[in-house]
Design an enzyme around this catalytic site. Structure first.
Site, PDB file in Angstrom:
ATOM      1  N   HIS A  84       5.249 -42.810 -41.884  1.00  0.00           N
ATOM      2  CA  HIS A  84       6.411 -42.498 -40.133  1.00  0.00           C
ATOM      3  C   HIS A  84       7.427 -42.416 -40.937  1.00  0.00           C
ATOM      4  CE1 HIS A  84       3.042 -44.788 -37.363  1.00  0.00           C
ATOM      5  NE2 HIS A  84       2.459 -44.379 -38.504  1.00  0.00           N
ATOM      6  N   HIS A 168       1.984 -55.478 -37.665  1.00  0.00           N
ATOM      7  CA  HIS A 168       1.991 -54.626 -38.395  1.00  0.00           C
ATOM      8  C   HIS A 168       2.233 -54.958 -39.967  1.00  0.00           C
ATOM      9  CE1 HIS A 168      -0.033 -50.558 -40.071  1.00  0.00           C
ATOM     10  NE2 HIS A 168       1.770 -49.897 -40.285  1.00  0.00           N
ATOM     11  N   HIS A 409      -3.572 -52.581 -38.049  1.00  0.00           N
ATOM     12  CA  HIS A 409      -3.837 -51.925 -36.716  1.00  0.00           C
ATOM     13  C   HIS A 409      -4.688 -52.525 -36.552  1.00  0.00           C
ATOM     14  CE1 HIS A 409      -2.338 -47.998 -38.507  1.00  0.00           C
ATOM     15  NE2 HIS A 409      -2.388 -48.339 -39.811  1.00  0.00           N
TER      16      HIS A 409
END
Length: 818
Positions: A84, A168, A409
């Site tokens: 990410h 997360h 997740h």
């Protein structure tokens, strides 16, 4: 039972800017290199900028070539994981991107260390591949990143975005983006389950138009957390009891810290049984990462904060776990437990330990996170008999393999529940493998088919665009004095409509500085118009059009400057030493019209026949001597005295010439009726009564004096009377004796023939001056034809001389004509 499918309705696109476009440059039907681009109303936002863990070099980058980096306004990074955030230094330093980049404070702090580890591992583990950027690139990019706090709203060029907790990992955020009233929520990777140190993902609690959510686990559901923890510790203890080495491939920072907290708690609870069994956390970022987590406990959940307040000991100051960067500290044989990075087993310490321990059956491997397709971690969970060696060839696998996910997740249960809470009309799935995304999309559609929740679900591939049309209403807030009165139906508001970043505000001009960043300004305009004639000629023509003027005289070493003020808005400055006239005024619609009229008059002065008459010599065809024109004569006469002399002398002359007041007043009444609507002859027949808005003025037919108590009405009538008087005599009356009286009846005939235009509406300045000259000429005694010819020659000669006379002495007083 089948139902007839409704025909798709095509909505015509009226404006391309009303179309919201969402394009995945990465994470479209794949897990890795997350990068989503939003475009709406000419604004572009990039969401995340990561690398693909299963690929190397440029192939691991998102499809950056699909969008010009220079057009991206904002880059928002949800969390620090490689998939990410790892491409951020490359994008900031090796492309034309000039926008702003935002992360939460913990994300920025951890990202620096993870990116450094990526550079080190990539440059040392494979000689064929080097990192996409250098340490210098990372330092430069890191300095450009701006921090955003959770629940803080930031606005950049009309783009509003707010960060919310995503669970997360530490510092992970989901972003709510708003452009022109359209709200998009991007979850990034998120978890709806609160664990030992993180809060769960938040619902922003506002109406969302588009939800972009991860679909990592598709329709799979996790086992309950307590059950997974029991299974995890059972596997660890089984390996330890058989005196084996237990390997857990993990990321350096993120879910690893949750596993360390579980192991620390379990080792403390079963200290006697596990005494002497070492637990290692081997990572180049191990110690630095632990210090970061110790520093950011205020960004974690209440459980961690209460534990810290109760014991006074930082929960990440481990007692039973040894953090190290040296693989040499790990024994070749068990029992021991080792957590090592990277989590995908592609290279690094975890790959070395796997190849060392895989052939021995007492050892065990526990995969605790999501395994990306194409990595060794994904391959080995299927328990193959052999595994590829990093240096080439194969290695037999005899160690046990377990897959117990502690991935943060959402599973299907959490994801579907969150989608139902948000109830966005458009849901876009990203960050999931193709099959998982398709299955989740079908499941969501089936769940809400026929319900009151109408939802469109999209699962785009990389570079495939999702286009959504929004017709947002334009609503303006009324502020300031305009909002002091509650409007009723049929009322309307008039003010200044200010648009800023897709929001509209209606305010009064006087309130602009208070409610907007706009302040009204005054524009001072100045124009220089070429002019070579005298000041007196300039003033004469301006008075003919605008009536009485205010004069200011300034003297200097250079000469004399006359400033004429017209209607108290326009200043006309004539300087004796300059070859132009300066016109100054404050710019607005009305003042500009007056200034335009002044410019037109000045430009036509020198070519006007009236100017020729005024500047013509009074001698009898003797052009050997130029008229006596001097600036001193001009300055010697005050403007107000000249005007008074003009009125007095003309009054006497008109009385002498006319003699018949009753006839004159009748003709004068016809003339005044062209200027005013209420005009009447008094009962005595010797005066004229003018009425305007209740104000009354009386004009004496004998002297043409004006009697009224209203200065305003007097100012309106005086220029008209002066114009009438000027038609009764030559234009040069200031210096020439008055002509001989003429019989009354010819003069009245001339008045009857005269068709004057209203003083306020001359169609052409030159035509008006010609009209005056003709009248004055007709009043003079008739001469014989020879004298007429001589006069014509004199007129032509004067026309030739006027330029040389005036240019030689621009400020001189014009001579008179006969």
């Amino acid at each position: 039972m089948t139902t007839k499918r409704k025909a798709e309705v095509s909505v015509p696109i009226e404006d391309e800017n009303d179309q919201l476009t969402i394009t995945p440059l990465g994470a479209g039907r794949e897990v890795g290199r997350s990068c989503i681009v939003l475009e709406y109303k000419g604004k572009k936002i990039m969401l995340d900028c990561g690398l693909h863990a299963g690929r190397n070099g440029p192939n691991s980058l998102p499809y950056f070539d699909e969008v010009d980096p220079a057009t991206i306004d904002v880059l928002l990074v949800t969390h620090f994981h490689i998939d990410h955030a790892a491409a951020v230094p490359y994008y900031l330093e090796h492309t034309s991107f000039k926008g702003r980049t935002f992360m939460t404070r913990p994300t920025k702090g951890v990202f620096r260390w993870l990116a450094t580890d990526y550079i080190r591992v990539t440059n040392t583990s494979n000689s064929d591949t080097s990192a996409l950027y250098s340490e210098a690139d990372l330092i430069s990019a890191h300095a450009k990143i701006e921090e955003i706090d959770v629940h803080q709203q930031v606005e950049v060029n009309g783009i509003k975005f707010t960060a919310y907790n995503a669970g997360h990992v530490l510092g992970a955020a989901m972003f709510l983006i708003e452009i022109a009233g359209v709200k998009v929520l991007y979850t990034g990777d998120y978890s709806r389950e609160e664990d030992r140190h993180l809060v769960q993902a938040e619902n922003p609690g506002v109406s969302i138009h588009v939800l972009i959510t991860e679909s990592t686990y598709g329709v799979q559901s996790h086992h309950p957390r307590a059950e997974r923890e029991r299974e995890f510790m059972t596997c660890v203890r089984d390996v330890v009891r058989r005196r084996g080495c237990c390997l857990m491939p993990v990321t350096a920072l993120g879910r690893t810290q949750e596993l360390l907290l579980i192991l620390e708690e379990h080792w403390g609870r079963y200290a006697q049984e596990l005494e002497g069994v070492p637990v290692f956390f081997i990572s180049a970022l191990g110690k630095a990462g632990t210090r970061l987590y110790q520093a950011y406990i205020m960004h974690m959940n209440q459980r961690i904060q209460r534990q810290f307040n109760r014991t006074g000991r930082n929960p990440f100051d481990f007692k039973y776990i040894k953090t190290s960067t040296n693989i040499g500290e790990v024994p070749d044989s068990g029992p021991c437990v080792v957590l090592a990075s990277p989590g995908m087993l592609q290279n690094g310490v975890s790959r070395q330990l796997l190849e060392r321990w895989a052939p021995r059956p007492e050892n065990g491997l526990i995969v605790t996170g999501y395994s990306v397709e194409g990595t060794l971690a994904r391959t080995i969970v299927n328990s193959p008999d052999v595994i590829p060696a990093f240096a080439g060839g194969t290695i037999p696998r005899r160690m046990t393999v377990k897959n117990i996910s502690f991935s943060a997740h959402v599973d299907y249960a959490q994801n579907s529940a969150f989608i139902d809470e948000i109830r966005a009309p458009h849901v876009i799935l990203v960050h999931g493998e193709e099959n998982a995304m398709k299955q989740l999309r079908a499941k969501i559609i089936d769940t809400y088919r026929g319900s009151d929740y109408e939802v469109a679900v999209y699962a785009p591939a990389n570079t495939h665009k999702v286009r959504l049309q929004f017709h947002g209403e334009k609503v303006a807030r009324v502020m300031g004095s305009l909002a002091s009165k509650v409007p009723r139906e049929g009322d309307y508001a008039s003010g200044i409509l200010v648009e800023r970043d897709f929001s509209y505000t209606l305010v009064d001009v006087a309130d602009l500085h208070e409610f907007t960043s706009i302040a009204p300004v005054v524009i001072e305009q100045q124009l220089c118009v070429p002019y070579a004639s005298s000041y007196t000629l300039l003033r004469y023509h301006l008075e003919q059009m605008f009536g009485e003027l205010v004069l200011t005289t300034e003297r200097s070493d250079s000469g004399v400057a006359h400033v004429l003020r017209i209607y108290d808005v326009v200043d006309v400055c004539h300087s004796s030493w300059k070859s132009h006239v300066e016109i100054e005024w404050e710019g607005n619609a009305m003042n500009d019209m007056v200034a335009d009229s002044v410019v037109a008059i000045v430009l036509n002065i020198e070519s006007s026949p009236a100017s020729v008459k005024l500047t013509q010599s009074s001698c009898s065809h003797d052009h050997g001597t130029k008229p006596d024109i001097s600036e001193a004569d001009d300055a010697s006469m005050d403007a107000s005295e000249a005007a008074s002399q003009d009125l007095d002398s003309c009054g006497d002359t008109l009385q002498t010439r006319v003699g018949d007041c009753e006839k004159v007043i009748a003709k004068l009444a016809l003339f005044m009726q062209q200027q005013f609507t209420e005009v009447a002859i008094a009962d005595d027949g010797l005066s004229l009564v003018v009425t305007l808005n209740g104000l009354v003025a009386t004009i004496d037919a004998h002297s043409l004096d004006i009697a009224t108590e209203s200065p305003m009405l007097r100012a309106r009538i005086a220029p008209i009377i002066a114009r009438v008087r000027r038609t009764m005599r030559p234009l040069g009356h200031h210096s020439l004796p008055l002509p001989e009286p003429v019989p009354a009846s010819p003069l009245l005939e001339k008045l009857e023939e005269l068709q004057l235009e209203p003083a306020a509406k001359p169609t052409n300045v030159d035509d008006e001056k010609d009209m005056h000259i003709d009248v004055a000429s007709d009043i003079e005694d008739d001469d014989d034809d020879d004298e007429d010819d001589e006069d014509d020659e004199a007129y032509d000669d004067a026309d030739d001389e006027v330029d040389s006379d005036t240019k030689s002495d621009p400020g001189a007083e014009p001579d008179s004509i006969k």
